[in-house]
Structure formats: C-alpha cells, structure tokens
Scaffold this active site. Structure first.
Site, PDB file in Angstrom:
ATOM      1  N   SER A  39       6.321   4.107  -2.808  1.00  0.00           N
ATOM      2  CA  SER A  39       5.460   3.971  -3.994  1.00  0.00           C
ATOM      3  C   SER A  39       4.190   2.977  -4.225  1.00  0.00           C
ATOM      4  O   SER A  39       2.984   3.268  -4.222  1.00  0.00           O
ATOM      5  CB  SER A  39       5.110   3.836  -5.840  1.00  0.00           C
ATOM      6  OG  SER A  39       6.276   2.673  -5.603  1.00  0.00           O
ATOM      7  N   HIS A  67       4.079  -1.817 -10.699  1.00  0.00           N
ATOM      8  CA  HIS A  67       3.299  -2.238  -9.649  1.00  0.00           C
ATOM      9  C   HIS A  67       2.278  -3.072 -10.643  1.00  0.00           C
ATOM     10  O   HIS A  67       2.153  -2.410 -11.597  1.00  0.00           O
ATOM     11  CB  HIS A  67       2.697  -0.537  -9.584  1.00  0.00           C
ATOM     12  CG  HIS A  67       4.278   0.516  -8.904  1.00  0.00           C
ATOM     13  ND1 HIS A  67       4.358   1.749 -10.107  1.00  0.00           N
ATOM     14  CD2 HIS A  67       4.804   1.117  -7.649  1.00  0.00           C
ATOM     15  CE1 HIS A  67       5.517   2.357  -9.306  1.00  0.00           C
ATOM     16  NE2 HIS A  67       5.474   1.725  -8.035  1.00  0.00           N
ATOM     17  N   ASP A  82       1.888  -1.115 -14.187  1.00  0.00           N
ATOM     18  CA  ASP A  82       3.137  -0.314 -15.535  1.00  0.00           C
ATOM     19  C   ASP A  82       4.233  -0.898 -15.579  1.00  0.00           C
ATOM     20  O   ASP A  82       4.010  -2.378 -14.648  1.00  0.00           O
ATOM     21  CB  ASP A  82       3.340   1.296 -14.813  1.00  0.00           C
ATOM     22  CG  ASP A  82       3.801   1.063 -13.457  1.00  0.00           C
ATOM     23  OD1 ASP A  82       3.985   0.332 -12.517  1.00  0.00           O
ATOM     24  OD2 ASP A  82       4.107   2.302 -12.394  1.00  0.00           O
TER      25      ASP A  82
END
Length: 360
Positions: free
Chosen positions: A47, A338, A335
């Site tokens: 991610s 990240h 968040d």
C-alpha cells in the site's frame, strides 16, 4: 511476542517515500545526465506504493473514495491524501507525475511504457500475507511484469522494450504486512512455524528470490526499501496506550530484519552481474522526522489526520467523519498507517538522492 489483543488489531503499512519539490527547470539543473535517460519508473510492493491496483480486485482493502486523494482532487486508490513516492520519483525524473496502476483500465501500454505500478495494498513477501485480505501476491506482480514486457514488445518492438526494462528505475516497498498483518496477527499459522527471527530469515530469503526473479527478467537498477519503525504507526501507539509511545518490540523486529536485508543485498550485488541495488533506510529517516517534526513544520506525529487518526484506515477513514483535520500538511500520518503527501514528498528527496548516487 506482543499480546494477542495488540496483534489482532494490527494491519500493515510500510512507510516508504520519495519526492522532490523541483519544477522542470530545476530538475534539469541538478539531475545528472544518467537520470534524464531513465525511461520509466516500475513499481512493486504494497500500500505504500499501490497507485490503484486494489480498485479492481475483490478485496475489502481499498481507498478509492473520499477523503482519500482529497489534495489531488480524486480518490485514485492511493492510501494517502495525495500522491505516493513513485509519483514524486517519476515527476522528478521528467516522467509523468502519476505512475499508473497496471490494472487500471484507463491506461494502456503507451502509458505504461513511461511508468507502471504492479503493487497491491496488503501484500507481502510471504504469499500467505496476500491471502489475509485477498490481495495480489508478490509472485503475481512478477507475472504481471512478464505480461507487461510482452505487451511492450508488441507495442514498441523488441529492442525498444529491452531498453525500457533495462534502463528503468525499479522501486520496491514491501514487508511490513508480513509482520503486522500476518505473523503478529496470528491468523496464518506462521507464528507456530517460525520464531520471529526465523520468520525474518524466511522473508529475507523470499526477498532475495523476488529480486533475483526481476533481475532475470531484465531489471538492473533497483531501490529496495527496508522496514520502517513499524511500532510507531498510530495504531500501534493506540494499542500501546498503557505503556505509551511506540511498541519497541515491533521496532526491534524491524531493525533486525533490516540488518539481514542489507546482508542479503550485498550478496546479490556480488553474485548478479550488472545489478545495481540500493537500500533505502526508511527506519532511520522516519524516526529522525518523528523526533524532529519542526524540520518539516509538523505538529502531530502520533495520530493520523483522517477521523480520530488512532485506528482508522480504508473504509473506516471516510468522508462522513467529522474529525478529519483540515490541513494534512501539519501531520506525519494521513490515516493510522500511511503518511501524508507532505511526508512522502520530504522522504522522497532523501530516497531519490540515494538512487541518483547508487543507481543512476
């Protein structure tokens, strides 16, 4: 081993970042001639570098909805308020400012000839990690790379395709999910098969196998990111509320793994002719910024900007939350896993400098 309660809530992220603020004229002034000849940025991993591949697969791990992407005007599937490291690297090298996801139907092989991302949020070096949230395993990313080369040969011809593959800059960011989503989450059984040290060895062997595989497929200039200080992610701080601060056990695992990765990379450099392989020290860069936030004008390095910033990611980070901060530039994290675009951009400068020195 950390407690089951702590582990059961952990999902993964590796903070890898790259970028520069320079415009086109500035880039021409400071980039060496070799950098100007980079035809493409090619990306593998999770991610931290997935630019939207998870949008089109059957997984719950997605970010193609607001407020993700709010500072670039669209929720593209990037786990950030804006752009990711590969995007900044690409722009700094005179290539497009957004690296397209390979599975995005809006792009074709002509776009991918200048940059392509095979990464999938939630994946890892261990195939079992990808199975936790039904995402693309790393071996499948390699299969997509093979397919990409076939398409590129049909589009541009064999010689031109070979040059793109040979001269591209490869960015690889993967590994955190293997610990936080797999081993410490206690869902795959790896914790029964391996001690944590043995699991580190297993992952390093998988990383060597992956790097050898893409080398045999033509990759020659590869930037490989070490683990970040995974115990300092907002979720880990939340779970460590009793003791407070980062989870040192997790950070120690990251440090031990990184030492082993460095040793493995040294062996590959000596055994694979023509391979240029750079280690990106994400752990040190991350802690330096967390310990000295004023260097970037940050005001919060413990919680994310989205929602409460303590545990939200993916669908828990949504536009209906009234608590999302108005200015992500004051935060280290977007968040609970990240980094913000600003932090990605800051770390990118350091990462790109390593690439320019060792790879380009």
């Amino acid at each position: 081993m950390p407690s089951t309660t702590m582990a059961a809530a952990a999902l993964a992220v590796l903070v890898v970042a790259t970028a520069v603020f320079c415009g086109a004229e500035a880039r021409e002034a400071w980039l060496p001639p070799a950098a100007a000849k980079v035809p493409a940025v090619i990306v593998f991993g999770d991610s931290t570098v997935d630019t939207g591949n998870n949008n089109v697969i059957a997984t719950a791990l997605k970010s193609n909805f607001p407020p993700y992407g709010r500072d670039i005007g669209a929720a593209t599937g990037r786990f950030c308020n804006g752009r990711l490291p590969p995007d900044f690297i690409s722009e700094a090298l005179g290539l497009p400012p957004l690296v397209p996801a390979y599975l995005d139907p809006a792009y074709g092989i002509q776009d991918f000839a200048r940059g392509v991302c095979f990464a999938s949020a939630g994946t890892g070096l261990d195939n079992a990690t990808a199975g936790v949230l039904a995402v693309i395993p790393l071996w499948k990313e390699v299969e997509y790379f093979k397919e990409y080369q076939r398409r590129l040969r049909r589009q541009a011809g064999r010689a031109a395709a070979r040059r793109v593959v040979r001269d591209a800059l490869y960015v690889v960011s993967v590994g955190t999910n293997d610990f936080l989503e797999n081993y410490f989450l206690l869902v795959t059984g790896r914790f029964k098969q391996f001690t944590v040290g043995e699991f580190e060895d297993f992952l390093v062997a998988q990383a060597a196998e992956f790097l050898t595989a893409i080398y045999r497929l033509g990759a020659r200039r590869v930037a490989f990111a070490g683990l970040s200080a995974i115990g300092c992610l907002p979720l880990e701080r939340t779970l460590n509320a009793v003791r407070g601060g980062c989870i040192e056990e997790y950070n120690q695992v990251a440090r031990d793994y990184n030492v082993k990765v460095n040793a493995m990379m040294a062996e590959l450099r000596s055994s694979l002719p023509g391979l240029k392989l750079a280690y990106i020290p994400v752990y040190d860069d991350m802690l330096n910024l967390i310990n000295n936030p004023s260097t970037l004008g940050l005001e919060n390095v413990e919680q994310g900007c989205c929602a409460t910033g303590m545990f939200e990611m993916g669908y828990l980070c949504n536009e209906k939350s009234p608590l999302t901060c108005p200015d992500a530039d004051k935060y280290f994290f977007w968040d609970s896993f990240h980094p913000t675009e600003k932090v990605n951009r800051f770390f990118a400068n350091s990462t790109l400098q390593i690439c320019l020195k060792e790879l380009l």
